[in-house]
Design an enzyme around this catalytic site. Structure first.
Site, PDB file in Angstrom:
ATOM      1  N   THR A 243      -9.177   3.987   9.489  1.00  0.00           N
ATOM      2  CA  THR A 243     -10.546   4.464   9.249  1.00  0.00           C
ATOM      3  C   THR A 243     -10.905   4.341   7.774  1.00  0.00           C
ATOM      4  O   THR A 243     -10.117   4.732   6.907  1.00  0.00           O
ATOM      5  CB  THR A 243     -10.663   5.935   9.703  1.00  0.00           C
ATOM      6  N   CYS A 328       3.021   5.084 -14.346  1.00  0.00           N
ATOM      7  CA  CYS A 328       3.637   5.042 -13.020  1.00  0.00           C
ATOM      8  C   CYS A 328       5.149   5.080 -13.111  1.00  0.00           C
ATOM      9  O   CYS A 328       5.836   5.324 -12.139  1.00  0.00           O
ATOM     10  CB  CYS A 328       3.185   3.781 -12.303  1.00  0.00           C
TER      11      CYS A 328
HETATM   12  C1  LIG Z   1      -1.973  -3.254 -14.215  1.00  0.00           C
HETATM   13  C2  LIG Z   1      -1.835  -2.267 -13.106  1.00  0.00           C
HETATM   14  N1  LIG Z   1      -1.585  -2.703 -11.872  1.00  0.00           N
HETATM   15  C3  LIG Z   1      -1.467  -1.866 -10.829  1.00  0.00           C
HETATM   16  C4  LIG Z   1      -1.567  -0.499 -10.989  1.00  0.00           C
HETATM   17  C5  LIG Z   1      -1.435   0.392  -9.804  1.00  0.00           C
HETATM   18  O1  LIG Z   1      -2.661   1.015  -9.518  1.00  0.00           O
HETATM   19  P1  LIG Z   1      -2.765   2.212  -8.459  1.00  0.00           P
HETATM   20  O2  LIG Z   1      -1.820   3.266  -8.956  1.00  0.00           O
HETATM   21  O3  LIG Z   1      -4.183   2.620  -8.504  1.00  0.00           O
HETATM   22  O4  LIG Z   1      -2.330   1.694  -7.140  1.00  0.00           O
HETATM   23  C6  LIG Z   1      -1.813   0.009 -12.268  1.00  0.00           C
HETATM   24  C7  LIG Z   1      -1.865   1.466 -12.518  1.00  0.00           C
HETATM   25  O5  LIG Z   1      -1.485   1.948 -13.568  1.00  0.00           O
HETATM   26  C8  LIG Z   1      -1.959  -0.900 -13.350  1.00  0.00           C
HETATM   27  O6  LIG Z   1      -2.207  -0.479 -14.592  1.00  0.00           O
END
Ligand SMILES: Cc1ncc(COP(=O)(O)O)c(C=O)c1O
Length: 385
Positions: A243, A328
């Site tokens: 969805t 991340c």
């Molecule tokens: C260059 C890049 N790619 C991918 C991502 C992943 O994005 P999302 O966490 O929104 O999936 C990020 C997030 O920091 C990013 O800076």
């Protein structure tokens, strides 16, 4: 949260633009219908999804039907790389990417390695940029995909995407770019740049979290045929069942509309603040810039302050939010893989700070941040002796 917060970590995520929240509100309250329902309520909701899709398509210069909504760039990247790999096995099992990519790309590639694919991870120079000769040399008969990010999230360098796409196409490979840090900040026009697949996320340009998109080229000669990752009701042309996240999609559409109107003015204003911060901070002894000084995005600076621990700086900065690497992977105790790829020592990697600015930052905030960072670096270094 503290009222005095100075948020200088816009590459991790951006604040939701109040205009985006306003556009989303009806879909979080009384406009709750399912965009796939064929009753009047569903059809009305689907009109808003269509409008959002059109705004996003316009931002990147593609057709509306070439946009596949996902939960964010990570999912878009997984769909693009695994989807191309699976559907092109007949041609080959070789993929080319770069050591400085986001973990979403690198880990997806590592997963494919375990499935029998071969991945070439291209090195970068000390400035973070790719050598075009290396790119050409790395592509083989059995190469199905070349994936190179547009803007690096840690150092902001901009790769020569147009040239890389041309090299990939000349050798019969698809070209994908992770443009998560570029879309909404600089013009990114997929046809002009020769992009076949492109991932991006709403929350990096003042939209909500949990929504993103994958651009999938539908026109020859590089029409990208993908296998789906998520199966079910056949939403998004069968490429991403489930969805639709209507509030998120409407929010991302609104963010795209604002970006198109305000991108240029934002860039000029933010660029001036970034240049001020960088000029001031590089006056500190034994401080140097990581990555190319010109070929990069206007909103970020990544500086090594030798012998000053970045984790300690982040703690001492209290209400001023900066980063010491990719958000991340910031729970990891490893130095940034991007900074290591530039040739920094581990110690220099651990002494580097990323400051990333956005639409809501002010010069006044920059003045406060510069003063604090200067004091903290001096204090930390005194504690070392
Ligand atoms: C260059 C890049 N790619 C991918 C991502 C992943 O994005 P999302 O966490 O929104 O999936 C990020 C997030 O920091 C990013 O800076």
């Amino acid at each position: 949260m503290n009222q005095e917060l100075i948020y200088l970590d816009n590459n991790a995520t951006t604040k939701l633009d109040p205009r985006v929240l306003e556009a989303m509100m009806p879909f979080l309250t009384n406009q709750y219908g399912n965009a796939a329902s064929n009753h009047e309520f569903g059809v009305a909701i689907n009109q808003y999804v269509k409008e959002a899709r059109a705004n996003i398509a316009e931002l990147i210069g593609c057709d509306d039907h070439e946009i596949i909504f996902t939960s964010g760039a990570t999912e878009s990247i997984n769909l693009a790389i695994k989807g191309i790999a699976e559907s092109n096995q007949g041609k080959g099992k070789h993929i080319v990417t770069v050591v400085t990519e986001h973990p979403a790309v690198l880990d997806t590639c590592r997963h494919l390695e375990r499935q029998g694919y071969e991945i070439t991870y291209l090195p970068v120079g000390p400035d973070g940029l790719l050598d075009m000769h290396n790119v050409g040399q790395s592509i083989r008969e059995d190469t199905i995909l070349v994936s190179v990010m547009l803007v690096n999230n840690e150092i902001g360098v901009i790769q020569r995407i147009e040239e890389i796409a041309e090299i990939a196409h000349a050798k019969g490979a698809f070209f994908m770019t992770d443009a998560t840090q570029a879309v909404g900040k600089i013009p990114v026009l997929v046809n002009h740049l020769g992009i076949d697949l492109m991932s991006f996320s709403g929350h990096k340009f003042y939209g909500p979290k949990g929504v993103g998109a994958l651009y999938v080229r539908s026109k020859r000669p590089n029409k990208a045929k993908l296998n789906a990752l998520i199966h079910g009701g056949g939403h998004e042309k069968g490429l991403r069942s489930g969805t639709l996240n209507v509030p998120g999609i409407v929010g991302m559409g609104q963010a795209a509309w604002i970006a198109r109107k305000e991108m240029q003015a934002d860039a000029q204003r933010i660029g001036k603040i970034r240049d001020y911060i960088e000029k001031e901070l590089l006056q500190i002894d034994h401080a140097f810039l990581n990555g190319h000084s010109n070929q990069r995005l206007y909103n970020v600076t990544n500086i090594c302050f030798e012998d000053a621990d970045a984790d300690a700086m982040i703690i001492d900065l209290k209400d001023i939010m900066v980063s010491n690497g990719s958000a991340c992977s910031s729970t990891s105790v490893e130095p940034s893989h991007v900074l290591m790829a530039l040739g920094l020592t581990e110690r220099q990697g651990f002494s580097s700070l990323r400051i990333s600015l956005g639409r809501f930052n002010t010069q006044q905030e920059a003045v406060i941040a510069v003063k604090s960072i200067k004091e903290i670096v001096t204090n930390l270094r005194l504690m070392n002796v």
